[in-house]
Design a protein around this motif. Structure first.
Motif, PDB file in Angstrom:
ATOM      1  N   GLU A  52       0.764  -1.256  -0.152  1.00  0.00           N
ATOM      2  CA  GLU A  52       0.187  -0.032   0.060  1.00  0.00           C
ATOM      3  C   GLU A  52       0.859   1.343   0.196  1.00  0.00           C
ATOM      4  O   GLU A  52       0.583   2.186  -0.686  1.00  0.00           O
ATOM      5  CB  GLU A  52      -1.036  -0.090   1.175  1.00  0.00           C
ATOM      6  N   SER A  53       1.906   1.366   0.863  1.00  0.00           N
ATOM      7  CA  SER A  53       2.779   2.243   0.984  1.00  0.00           C
ATOM      8  C   SER A  53       3.557   2.467  -0.419  1.00  0.00           C
ATOM      9  O   SER A  53       3.687   3.688  -0.711  1.00  0.00           O
ATOM     10  CB  SER A  53       3.973   2.110   2.041  1.00  0.00           C
ATOM     11  N   SER A  54       3.834   1.313  -1.086  1.00  0.00           N
ATOM     12  CA  SER A  54       4.677   1.490  -2.339  1.00  0.00           C
ATOM     13  C   SER A  54       3.811   1.969  -3.261  1.00  0.00           C
ATOM     14  O   SER A  54       4.233   2.582  -4.446  1.00  0.00           O
ATOM     15  CB  SER A  54       5.010   0.136  -2.678  1.00  0.00           C
ATOM     16  N   LEU A  55       2.613   1.520  -3.487  1.00  0.00           N
ATOM     17  CA  LEU A  55       1.745   1.989  -4.729  1.00  0.00           C
ATOM     18  C   LEU A  55       0.834   3.295  -4.418  1.00  0.00           C
ATOM     19  O   LEU A  55       0.657   4.000  -5.593  1.00  0.00           O
ATOM     20  CB  LEU A  55       0.501   0.636  -4.806  1.00  0.00           C
ATOM     21  N   ASN A  94       6.874 -13.977 -11.506  1.00  0.00           N
ATOM     22  CA  ASN A  94       5.733 -14.690 -12.389  1.00  0.00           C
ATOM     23  C   ASN A  94       4.265 -14.789 -11.577  1.00  0.00           C
ATOM     24  O   ASN A  94       3.078 -14.782 -12.214  1.00  0.00           O
ATOM     25  CB  ASN A  94       6.271 -15.965 -13.005  1.00  0.00           C
ATOM     26  N   LEU A  95       4.386 -15.325 -10.375  1.00  0.00           N
ATOM     27  CA  LEU A  95       3.151 -15.444  -9.630  1.00  0.00           C
ATOM     28  C   LEU A  95       2.673 -13.945  -9.295  1.00  0.00           C
ATOM     29  O   LEU A  95       1.363 -14.149  -9.029  1.00  0.00           O
ATOM     30  CB  LEU A  95       3.485 -16.110  -8.349  1.00  0.00           C
ATOM     31  N   TRP A  96       3.424 -13.045  -9.024  1.00  0.00           N
ATOM     32  CA  TRP A  96       2.989 -11.852  -8.751  1.00  0.00           C
ATOM     33  C   TRP A  96       2.119 -11.120  -9.910  1.00  0.00           C
ATOM     34  O   TRP A  96       1.177 -10.766  -9.790  1.00  0.00           O
ATOM     35  CB  TRP A  96       4.076 -10.863  -8.447  1.00  0.00           C
ATOM     36  N   TYR A  97       2.912 -11.408 -11.278  1.00  0.00           N
ATOM     37  CA  TYR A  97       2.294 -11.014 -12.249  1.00  0.00           C
ATOM     38  C   TYR A  97       0.772 -11.508 -12.773  1.00  0.00           C
ATOM     39  O   TYR A  97      -0.108 -11.157 -12.950  1.00  0.00           O
ATOM     40  CB  TYR A  97       3.272 -10.990 -13.692  1.00  0.00           C
ATOM     41  N   ALA A 112       2.681  -1.796  -9.837  1.00  0.00           N
ATOM     42  CA  ALA A 112       2.974  -2.807  -9.000  1.00  0.00           C
ATOM     43  C   ALA A 112       3.835  -3.944  -9.715  1.00  0.00           C
ATOM     44  O   ALA A 112       4.687  -4.632  -9.103  1.00  0.00           O
ATOM     45  CB  ALA A 112       1.461  -3.549  -8.597  1.00  0.00           C
ATOM     46  N   LYS A 113       3.573  -4.120 -10.992  1.00  0.00           N
ATOM     47  CA  LYS A 113       4.519  -4.922 -11.556  1.00  0.00           C
ATOM     48  C   LYS A 113       6.046  -4.563 -11.851  1.00  0.00           C
ATOM     49  O   LYS A 113       6.999  -5.056 -11.682  1.00  0.00           O
ATOM     50  CB  LYS A 113       3.876  -5.271 -13.285  1.00  0.00           C
ATOM     51  N   ARG A 114       5.909  -3.201 -11.928  1.00  0.00           N
ATOM     52  CA  ARG A 114       7.375  -2.438 -12.369  1.00  0.00           C
ATOM     53  C   ARG A 114       7.988  -2.576 -10.961  1.00  0.00           C
ATOM     54  O   ARG A 114       9.119  -2.879 -10.921  1.00  0.00           O
ATOM     55  CB  ARG A 114       6.933  -1.098 -12.903  1.00  0.00           C
ATOM     56  N   ARG A 115       7.232  -2.077 -10.012  1.00  0.00           N
ATOM     57  CA  ARG A 115       8.046  -2.134  -8.536  1.00  0.00           C
ATOM     58  C   ARG A 115       8.368  -3.523  -8.302  1.00  0.00           C
ATOM     59  O   ARG A 115       9.521  -3.598  -7.627  1.00  0.00           O
ATOM     60  CB  ARG A 115       7.160  -1.391  -7.498  1.00  0.00           C
ATOM     61  N   ALA A 116       7.729  -4.239  -8.479  1.00  0.00           N
ATOM     62  CA  ALA A 116       7.949  -5.924  -7.965  1.00  0.00           C
ATOM     63  C   ALA A 116       9.371  -6.257  -8.901  1.00  0.00           C
ATOM     64  O   ALA A 116      10.158  -6.742  -8.312  1.00  0.00           O
ATOM     65  CB  ALA A 116       6.941  -6.785  -8.059  1.00  0.00           C
ATOM     66  N   ARG A 117       9.290  -6.011 -10.074  1.00  0.00           N
ATOM     67  CA  ARG A 117      10.357  -6.178 -11.127  1.00  0.00           C
ATOM     68  C   ARG A 117      11.671  -5.698 -10.351  1.00  0.00           C
ATOM     69  O   ARG A 117      12.909  -6.026 -10.560  1.00  0.00           O
ATOM     70  CB  ARG A 117      10.084  -6.129 -12.401  1.00  0.00           C
ATOM     71  N   LYS A 118      11.689  -4.305 -10.183  1.00  0.00           N
ATOM     72  CA  LYS A 118      12.828  -3.727  -9.889  1.00  0.00           C
ATOM     73  C   LYS A 118      13.357  -4.074  -8.226  1.00  0.00           C
ATOM     74  O   LYS A 118      14.308  -4.286  -7.986  1.00  0.00           O
ATOM     75  CB  LYS A 118      12.461  -2.126  -9.615  1.00  0.00           C
ATOM     76  N   MET A 119      12.226  -4.408  -7.555  1.00  0.00           N
ATOM     77  CA  MET A 119      12.719  -4.894  -6.320  1.00  0.00           C
ATOM     78  C   MET A 119      13.053  -6.310  -6.166  1.00  0.00           C
ATOM     79  O   MET A 119      14.179  -6.441  -5.392  1.00  0.00           O
ATOM     80  CB  MET A 119      11.421  -4.938  -5.164  1.00  0.00           C
ATOM     81  N   GLY A 120      12.590  -7.116  -6.829  1.00  0.00           N
ATOM     82  CA  GLY A 120      13.425  -8.413  -7.230  1.00  0.00           C
ATOM     83  C   GLY A 120      14.741  -8.440  -7.467  1.00  0.00           C
ATOM     84  O   GLY A 120      15.590  -9.055  -7.011  1.00  0.00           O
ATOM     85  N   THR A 121      14.941  -7.616  -8.545  1.00  0.00           N
ATOM     86  CA  THR A 121      16.212  -7.564  -9.143  1.00  0.00           C
ATOM     87  C   THR A 121      17.030  -6.747  -8.050  1.00  0.00           C
ATOM     88  O   THR A 121      18.198  -7.417  -7.834  1.00  0.00           O
ATOM     89  CB  THR A 121      16.274  -6.573 -10.336  1.00  0.00           C
TER      90      THR A 121
END
Length: 134
Positions: A52-55, A94-97, A112-121
């Motif tokens: 919630e804070s991130s989005l 992939n599960l998040w997407y 949310a997808k972009r943030r997750a991709r950046k965060m995972g990397t």
């Protein structure tokens, strides 16, 4: 099912809850998460606050995220004897997407997808760096 925009904490909670049902059932990720997390209700609430804070940056929120996700993930990697790889992050992403695409659409879902991709990397790079110091 009709997809909707992510517009409030309840939407984020739905996303987090449904995502972690997938994670917990996954053959690769499930054993890691189920071994590390003892109190799922508390954890899901904490992650809802994180997302919630991130989005909704700039929006006044009732809950404030407090925590250090990098430190938490470094500890998990150490507990798993440094066996977490980019494959784990790929499955997670992939599960998040898939969960987002199942329930949501729109700008915040895309964010949310972009943030997750950046965060995972970022997490994987930092975990790898932490291994060099251990």
């Amino acid at each position: 099912m009709n997809r909707k925009t992510i517009s409030n904490r309840q939407d984020v909670r739905l996303l987090v809850d449904q995502f972690y049902l997938k994670v917990r059932a996954d053959n690769v990720l499930g054993p890691i998460f189920n071994d590390v997390i003892a109190d799922w209700d508390s954890h899901l609430n904490h992650l809802t606050t994180f997302w919630e804070s991130s989005l909704f940056i700039g929006k006044k929120l009732a809950h404030k995220y407090v925590g250090n996700p990098l430190e938490a993930h470094e500890k998990v990697d150490a507990k798993m004897k440094h066996t977490i790889t980019e494959m784990h992050f790929g499955i997670w992403l992939n599960l998040w997407y898939a969960t987002i695409d199942q329930y949501f659409e729109g700008e915040i879902a895309d964010n949310a997808k972009r943030r997750a991709r950046k965060m995972g990397t970022f997490m994987y790079i930092k975990i790898f760096e932490a291994r060099q110091k251990a």
